[in-house]
Design a protein around this motif. Sequence first.
Motif, PDB file in Angstrom:
ATOM      1  N   ASP A   1     103.396 -46.004 -97.226  1.00  0.00           N
ATOM      2  CA  ASP A   1     102.979 -47.383 -96.930  1.00  0.00           C
ATOM      3  C   ASP A   1     102.275 -48.062 -98.109  1.00  0.00           C
ATOM      4  OD1 ASP A   1     104.118 -47.487 -94.462  1.00  0.00           O
ATOM      5  OD2 ASP A   1     102.279 -47.156 -93.322  1.00  0.00           O
ATOM      6  N   PRO A   2     101.278 -47.420 -98.743  1.00  0.00           N
ATOM      7  CA  PRO A   2     100.646 -48.070 -99.907  1.00  0.00           C
ATOM      8  C   PRO A   2     101.621 -48.324-101.044  1.00  0.00           C
ATOM      9  CG  PRO A   2      99.282 -46.277 -99.090  1.00  0.00           C
ATOM     10  CD  PRO A   2     100.589 -46.166 -98.386  1.00  0.00           C
ATOM     11  N   LYS A   3     102.546 -47.386-101.255  1.00  0.00           N
ATOM     12  CA  LYS A   3     103.552 -47.567-102.310  1.00  0.00           C
ATOM     13  C   LYS A   3     104.431 -48.783-102.005  1.00  0.00           C
ATOM     14  CE  LYS A   3     105.568 -43.903-104.055  1.00  0.00           C
ATOM     15  NZ  LYS A   3     105.471 -43.920-105.525  1.00  0.00           N
ATOM     16  N   LEU A   4     104.807 -48.939-100.745  1.00  0.00           N
ATOM     17  CA  LEU A   4     105.658 -50.066-100.370  1.00  0.00           C
ATOM     18  C   LEU A   4     104.927 -51.399-100.498  1.00  0.00           C
ATOM     19  CD1 LEU A   4     107.623 -48.718 -97.259  1.00  0.00           C
ATOM     20  CD2 LEU A   4     108.472 -49.073 -99.576  1.00  0.00           C
ATOM     21  N   ARG A   5     103.654 -51.419-100.139  1.00  0.00           N
ATOM     22  CA  ARG A   5     102.892 -52.665-100.268  1.00  0.00           C
ATOM     23  C   ARG A   5     102.821 -53.112-101.729  1.00  0.00           C
ATOM     24  NH1 ARG A   5      99.807 -50.453 -95.898  1.00  0.00           N
ATOM     25  NH2 ARG A   5      98.368 -49.396 -97.336  1.00  0.00           N
ATOM     26  N   LYS A   6     102.564 -52.167-102.615  1.00  0.00           N
ATOM     27  CA  LYS A   6     102.514 -52.483-104.041  1.00  0.00           C
ATOM     28  C   LYS A   6     103.889 -52.937-104.547  1.00  0.00           C
ATOM     29  CE  LYS A   6     101.625 -50.405-108.576  1.00  0.00           C
ATOM     30  NZ  LYS A   6     101.256 -49.154-109.299  1.00  0.00           N
ATOM     31  N   PHE A   7     104.920 -52.240-104.129  1.00  0.00           N
ATOM     32  CA  PHE A   7     106.285 -52.584-104.536  1.00  0.00           C
ATOM     33  C   PHE A   7     106.663 -53.992-104.091  1.00  0.00           C
ATOM     34  CE2 PHE A   7     110.444 -52.690-102.256  1.00  0.00           C
ATOM     35  CZ  PHE A   7     111.255 -52.971-103.335  1.00  0.00           C
TER      36      PHE A   7
ATOM     37  N   VAL B   1     111.686 -47.355-100.875  1.00  0.00           N
ATOM     38  CA  VAL B   1     111.587 -48.488-101.793  1.00  0.00           C
ATOM     39  C   VAL B   1     112.937 -49.166-101.977  1.00  0.00           C
ATOM     40  CG1 VAL B   1     111.223 -49.114-104.212  1.00  0.00           C
ATOM     41  CG2 VAL B   1     109.539 -47.682-103.031  1.00  0.00           C
ATOM     42  N   PHE B   2     113.936 -48.415-102.361  1.00  0.00           N
ATOM     43  CA  PHE B   2     115.221 -49.010-102.728  1.00  0.00           C
ATOM     44  C   PHE B   2     115.985 -49.545-101.525  1.00  0.00           C
ATOM     45  CE2 PHE B   2     114.184 -46.979-106.658  1.00  0.00           C
ATOM     46  CZ  PHE B   2     114.836 -47.730-107.622  1.00  0.00           C
TER      47      PHE B   2
ATOM     48  N   SER C   1     108.774 -48.702-112.373  1.00  0.00           N
ATOM     49  CA  SER C   1     107.530 -49.368-111.984  1.00  0.00           C
ATOM     50  C   SER C   1     106.994 -48.906-110.635  1.00  0.00           C
ATOM     51  CB  SER C   1     107.740 -50.888-111.924  1.00  0.00           C
ATOM     52  OG  SER C   1     108.188 -51.394-113.160  1.00  0.00           O
ATOM     53  N   THR C   2     107.766 -48.091-109.910  1.00  0.00           N
ATOM     54  CA  THR C   2     107.356 -47.705-108.556  1.00  0.00           C
ATOM     55  C   THR C   2     107.050 -46.217-108.429  1.00  0.00           C
ATOM     56  OG1 THR C   2     109.711 -47.604-107.951  1.00  0.00           O
ATOM     57  CG2 THR C   2     108.499 -49.622-107.386  1.00  0.00           C
ATOM     58  N   HIS C   3     106.956 -45.528-109.550  1.00  0.00           N
ATOM     59  CA  HIS C   3     106.416 -44.170-109.573  1.00  0.00           C
ATOM     60  C   HIS C   3     105.741 -43.997-110.921  1.00  0.00           C
ATOM     61  CE1 HIS C   3     109.956 -43.281-112.047  1.00  0.00           C
ATOM     62  NE2 HIS C   3     109.441 -42.095-112.320  1.00  0.00           N
ATOM     63  N   ASN C   4     105.071 -42.897-111.130  1.00  0.00           N
ATOM     64  CA  ASN C   4     104.392 -42.664-112.407  1.00  0.00           C
ATOM     65  C   ASN C   4     105.321 -41.886-113.343  1.00  0.00           C
ATOM     66  OD1 ASN C   4     102.768 -42.032-114.561  1.00  0.00           O
ATOM     67  ND2 ASN C   4     101.018 -41.388-113.335  1.00  0.00           N
TER      68      ASN C   4
ATOM     69  N   GLY D   1     106.963 -59.918 -90.350  1.00  0.00           N
ATOM     70  CA  GLY D   1     106.343 -58.836 -89.605  1.00  0.00           C
ATOM     71  C   GLY D   1     107.221 -57.621 -89.449  1.00  0.00           C
ATOM     72  N   GLU D   2     108.486 -57.711 -89.870  1.00  0.00           N
ATOM     73  CA  GLU D   2     109.366 -56.558 -89.722  1.00  0.00           C
ATOM     74  C   GLU D   2     108.960 -55.431 -90.642  1.00  0.00           C
ATOM     75  OE1 GLU D   2     113.482 -57.575 -89.759  1.00  0.00           O
ATOM     76  OE2 GLU D   2     114.083 -55.578 -90.371  1.00  0.00           O
ATOM     77  N   LEU D   3     108.490 -55.781 -91.866  1.00  0.00           N
ATOM     78  CA  LEU D   3     108.022 -54.779 -92.805  1.00  0.00           C
ATOM     79  C   LEU D   3     106.521 -54.657 -92.687  1.00  0.00           C
ATOM     80  CD1 LEU D   3     110.047 -55.790 -95.972  1.00  0.00           C
ATOM     81  CD2 LEU D   3     110.585 -53.967 -94.360  1.00  0.00           C
ATOM     82  N   LYS D   4     106.046 -53.453 -92.868  1.00  0.00           N
ATOM     83  CA  LYS D   4     104.590 -53.232 -92.816  1.00  0.00           C
ATOM     84  C   LYS D   4     103.933 -53.848 -94.021  1.00  0.00           C
ATOM     85  CE  LYS D   4     104.074 -49.145 -89.989  1.00  0.00           C
ATOM     86  NZ  LYS D   4     103.425 -47.831 -89.928  1.00  0.00           N
TER      87      LYS D   4
END
Length: 330
Positions: free
Chosen positions: A307-313, A166-167, A224-227, A327-330
């Motif tokens: 991947d799902p965490k990154l999309r949300k972030f 993430v960071f 905001s990117t973890h619980n 397209g460089e990032l998924k």
Amino acid sequence: MLKWIDVIRFASTGNPIPDKKVVKTNEEWHTLLTPEEFRITRLKGTERAHSSEMCSLFEPGKYACVCCGTLLFDANEKFESGTGWPSFTQPVTENAIAYHKDISYGMVRVETLCNTCDAHLGHVFPDGPGPGGLRYCMNAVALKKVESNERKATFGGGCFWCTEAVFNQLKGVTKVESGYSGGKIANPTYREICSGLTGHAEVIEVTYNPDEITYDDLLRIHLSTHNPTTLNRQGADVGTQYRSVIFYRDEAEKKAAEQAIAEIQSAYDEPIVTEVAPLEYFYKAEEYHQDYYSNNSEEGYCQVVIDPKLRKFRELFKNKLKDTKEGELK
């Protein structure tokens, strides 16, 4: 983190390989250095104790070799030793310094040199502060202060593979390293912290430019990117090593962390249990943990969890992302 046993090993069996070597003749060094700089660095001289104001300077920044400009020390590792010479607990990188056995003046000491250009810097001793216990006693003349706007922040939010991924994508973040902090032993291994008995959390150390991204921004992104409402747990990862934590470096960071938690609490139904604690030491994790997502993005854990965490972030913080090719990032 280097310890005395590492210093002895380098001095006895060979030094780490430097990133580069700079070789000049004494005549060439004479043209680049002042007479005192030449005496100290090329002729292994020693400056008079308490002769430099560098001993009492503790502002943020870095210190480089006066001869070749190689970065050697960070001001965060500087401490008041009372010896009259600038003292540091660790070099910026393991291979920044070379170590030689010194038996001059009827003593047995370990001389420190710039590993790039072999400039004499001073000596290292095993009487420094914990946890490494080293005191790099340097000649101020051998160093030059390099102004740096870099700051560091240390967060734990479960598996550090996720938080590092993430960071790493944030504007203003220049480096992210995975590691361990908050426990009872020095230099823990991944196997040891996975036992849950050392007290360490999996954390990341974020190096950032506050002119591009603020500490408050980093706090909001972290929360905001973890619980932050699950105690000692993130998803299927359970244990104190996966706890939500913010390690602060000073009272200003502590206050900012507490305020950020209070402000973001309304976004969660359950109480936030994020620990806010002083940073004692960050221990870099084993090399195979570094840049894990970048190096293993096709593996199952990365695709199913990261991947799902990154999309949300990326959806939440579009304006904070580094510029990347489409397209460089998924």
